[in-house]
Design an enzyme around this catalytic site. Structure first.
Site, PDB file in Angstrom:
ATOM      1  N   ASP A 279      -0.730  25.397  21.915  1.00  0.00           N
ATOM      2  CA  ASP A 279      -1.908  26.152  21.525  1.00  0.00           C
ATOM      3  C   ASP A 279      -1.612  27.615  21.845  1.00  0.00           C
ATOM      4  OD1 ASP A 279      -5.455  25.360  21.619  1.00  0.00           O
ATOM      5  OD2 ASP A 279      -4.339  26.972  20.649  1.00  0.00           O
TER       6      ASP A 279
HETATM    7  C1  GLC Z   1      -6.982  28.683  19.280  1.00  0.00           C
HETATM    8  C2  GLC Z   1      -7.465  27.248  19.309  1.00  0.00           C
HETATM    9  C3  GLC Z   1      -6.710  26.351  18.373  1.00  0.00           C
HETATM   10  C4  GLC Z   1      -6.288  27.144  17.153  1.00  0.00           C
HETATM   11  C5  GLC Z   1      -5.257  28.147  17.611  1.00  0.00           C
HETATM   12  C6  GLC Z   1      -4.788  29.051  16.463  1.00  0.00           C
HETATM   13  O1  GLC Z   1      -6.988  29.217  20.571  1.00  0.00           O
HETATM   14  O2  GLC Z   1      -7.521  26.611  20.561  1.00  0.00           O
HETATM   15  O3  GLC Z   1      -7.576  25.260  18.057  1.00  0.00           O
HETATM   16  O4  GLC Z   1      -5.735  26.288  16.171  1.00  0.00           O
HETATM   17  O5  GLC Z   1      -5.716  28.953  18.679  1.00  0.00           O
HETATM   18  O6  GLC Z   1      -5.835  29.812  16.002  1.00  0.00           O
END
Ligand code: GLC
Length: 741
Positions: A279
């Site tokens: 993430d």
């Molecule tokens: C965010 C979220 C994740 C998302 C990623 C890219 O922090 O936790 O669900 O897909 O970053 O945007």
């Protein structure tokens, strides 16, 4: 004939195997030509400039790194023009390895669909698959290869703002929805109307202590396996191409650095062949967790644990080469991660044509397809939950002369999009989204006198608008109130300790209710809210979530009966925050309360009822349904046998409608205690007035199995209750059976 079918099947399998073999050969051949830096480049993902979905780190070298093959993927790059520009940079690199473009296409791309929790309330798996299919078609037409969806985190705590993004509290419903959404997004992977799915957040992110986003998660392995992992497995069974790990630590180890999750379970036991992306910054955040000392240790922990791609933490970019040189990271680990990523790029056809998804003509057609908006309107109507309808206030007659529409959300457009909507720079969403006022005008603007007053803001204690609102209510035959949350009040990093209607909204409702006019309240939100006075005093309430581009039209369809509401709650609605976590499939305890008023030496609150305000699976209709004639094909079975459950459902009202018939089971005695009730199947059926249908379910060993204390998946002999319900708290028919061995 049989011979022909068998031959065809064998030939198909051989072709698929040989194609995969060819891709594997190409991957191996390419890998041999790559330098260590180029390999690490494939494990590196940067954000583009179209949106920030996490804490941004400025990197002036982004473009030069792409040109030299030191970056393999981008997110937040929108549109064929922008993706083509970045891809052209990648094509200047030595090996011309194409970039992967990922995006949070969570509930639609240009055509915005209801938020996932709202769609879950439709219990319509085909509709949810279609929603994902359309989202994929639009995104893929705009250069996107990969969506960071579906989010499949089981969520039992509405203080956690990200409940809006998933399918609610139930493992069975969440698993069925996960499967449908992956199928919708991926279609036939490699097709220009499909995108890779990314199952997130692995794992147990929704169990954050206190419902506070990014907080720790601590649970038994049995709870993990029984409640939180099944939707991930269902998504994997649907063929999910990628997974995303999660910010939370699980039992003391951050998910991003959690070998048990990513290698032992996902890539080991489940034999996952795709790749795992971290993430946003989660690899580097292991320093904050106190799991590693610095970025270099973070890179070591993450790659060792099976986190293949580094989203925006730069830990891999700046440390992996040194770790390999120091022999702390075997090159085999790097190669495995690189091969997983390259395999997907080959499967998507990007090596044959890096610009395959960046076709402006196809983009233009896909993004303005009226069929997409029609589908968005239909699933939006199906997602609305009728919580209350006394004195048949609803549906409102189209002959009504004067209608007052009051509230801070009546004329809003963008607020209907909800969190995690994609905001394309060139699209004016304040026009693209049908407001609730516009929906009302479209429906009855030619026949009724429509009066509007804002009444109050969503937040703040200003009541100056009350007088005007009361005045127009007094002129009207019926009053509709539209209140709730702004779209940025539920979502990532939006945890709240107080779930009441914000500001003076409930006071506005009280003031309008006091006029004595028939009142309908629309509650727009990304999560279960607390609104006890309204629930107890207002005759008609629709939970309208955030319904997307066609919100206004869908709400009008339900308000005036052109669509009979059929939604059922995918989450329990608490009476007070003090009840949280509250969920329907709980254990009985040694001292269960016999009724809502018993508190003496039983498991109950002395100051509040135990039950939720509105239970899981609950939702009313403009008609009524009678359940009858429950039959079990057997009342004693061996574990190798099945039971066929049949029953009749009759539409006993005056209008056609849909009902979600829910099959619940209870395992009365187990080697580990079992929930008092568990959803094990459902069917959404449509019945004309007076029509009866016979519904059948099948109970097999799978449906009565669970993880015992040794994490074995077992079905234990004993007695089982069979319950057929219109909700988890409205059981219409009951029977039982015995498992003999
Ligand atoms: C965010 C979220 C994740 C998302 C990623 C890219 O922090 O936790 O669900 O897909 O970053 O945007």
């Amino acid at each position: 004939m049989k011979k022909i079918v068998t031959t065809t099947l064998l030939l198909t399998c051989f072709i698929a195997f040989s194609q995969q073999k060819t891709i594997d050969q190409k991957v191996d051949a390419l890998l041999k030509r790559m330098t260590l830096e180029e390999k690490i480049g494939q494990l590196n993902q940067y954000t583009g400039d179209n949106a920030a979905t996490g804490p941004i780190t400025i990197n002036p070298n982004k473009q030069s790194e792409i040109k030299t093959g030191l970056n393999g993927s981008m997110l937040n790059v929108l549109g064929t023009q922008h993706t083509r520009q970045y891809q052209e940079l990648a094509m200047q690199s030595r090996l011309k390895i194409p970039l992967l473009f990922g995006q949070d296409v969570i509930h639609g791309y240009k055509t915005t669909f209801p938020i996932p929790l709202a769609e879950a309330a439709s219990w319509d798996l085909d509709a949810m698959e279609l929603s994902a299919r359309i989202a994929a078609t639009e995104a893929a037409a705009s250069g996107i290869h990969w969506t960071f969806a579906p989010m499949v985190d089981i969520a039992r705590d509405p203080r956690w703002g990200r409940v809006m993004e998933g399918a609610g509290e139930d493992t069975y419903l969440g698993s069925r929805i996960a499967y449908a959404r992956v199928k919708g997004f991926q279609g036939k992977l490699g097709d220009v109307n499909s995108v890779m799915a990314c199952v997130k957040h692995f794992a147990a992110y929704g169990a954050a202590i206190g419902g506070r986003d990014y907080n720790s998660v601590d649970m038994s392995e049995r709870m993990l396996w029984e409640t939180y992992l099944p939707p991930f497995k269902a998504a994997l069974d649907a063929g999910a191409a990628t997974f995303m790990n999660s910010f939370n630590d699980l039992n003391g180890i951050p998910a991003t650095g959690n070998k048990y999750l990513q290698r032992d379970i996902l890539k080991g036991k489940w034999n996952f062949k795709g790749f795992v992306v971290s993430d946003w910054g989660s690899i580097g955040e292991m320093i904050n967790h106190g799991y590693v000392k610095d970025s270099k240790e973070a890179a070591l922990a993450a790659i060792t644990a099976g986190s293949d791609m580094d989203m925006e933490s730069n830990a891999y970019r700046y440390n992996l080469a040194q770790l390999v040189k120091e022999k702390k990271v075997p090159i085999a680990l790097i190669d495995d991660a690189v091969k997983r990523i390259l395999r997907k790029k080959f499967e998507l056809g990007l090596f044959e044509d890096p610009y395959k998804y960046s076709n402006p003509e196809r983009e233009q057609a896909a993004l303005n397809n009226p069929e997409h908006r029609k589908a968005a309107r239909e699933i939006a109507a199906k997602s609305i939950v009728l919580l209350k309808n006394e004195k048949s206030v609803l549906p409102i007659s189209k002959q009504t002369k004067t209608i007052a529409f009051i509230g801070p959300l009546v004329k809003e457009r963008k607020q209907n999009m909800g969190f995690w909507s994609v905001e394309l720079p060139e699209v004016d969403y304040d026009k693209h989204v049908i407001s609730q006022w516009e929906g009302l005008q479209n429906k009855v603007g030619n026949t009724a006198k429509l009066l509007y007053a804002k009444g109050c803001e969503i937040e703040g204690d200003n009541k100056d608008g009350f007088a005007e609102a009361i005045a127009i209510a007094n002129q009207a035959d019926v009053v509709i109130l539209s209140i709730g949350e702004r779209r940025d009040m539920s979502g990532e990093a939006k945890s709240r300790s107080n779930l009441r209607l914000s500001g003076v909204q409930e006071e506005l409702i009280k003031a309008i209710q006091a006029t004595g006019k028939p009142v309908v309240v629309l509650i727009n939100a990304g999560r279960p809210l607390i609104f006890n006075w309204t629930a107890d005093n207002v005759p008609a309430i629709l939970y309208t979530w955030w319904l997307g581009s066609e919100a206004g039209n869908a709400i009008a369809d339900v308000l005036f009966g052109d669509y009979n509401p059929s939604g059922k709650l995918p989450m329990s609605f608490p009476r007070e925050e003090g009840q949280i976590p509250i969920y329907y499939n709980h254990f009985n305890t040694g001292r269960p309360a016999k009724n809502e008023n018993e508190t003496n030496y039983v498991s109950a609150y002395t100051d509040l009822k135990n039950s939720p305000k509105f239970p899981f699976g609950y939702g009313l209709s403009y008609t009524t349904f009678e359940y009858s004639n429950l039959k079990l094909s057997k009342n004693k079975i061996k574990s190798t046998e099945k039971i066929t459950v049949s029953l009749n459902v009759t539409n006993s009202g005056k209008v056609a409608g849909e009902e979600v018939v829910q099959l619940y089971l209870r395992d009365k005695v187990g080697s580990v205690i079992r929930p008092i009730i568990e959803l094990k199947d459902f069917q959404k059926i449509k019945l004309n007035a007076g029509q009866t249908k016979t519904i059948k379910f099948s109970i097999d060993k799978e449906k009565i199995s669970f993880y015992n204390a040794n994490l074995q998946w077992v079905a234990e002999p004993g007695d089982f209750d069979v319950m057929i319900g219109s909700s988890s708290a409205d059981i219409r028919l009951k029977d039982s059976f015995e498992l003999l061995n």
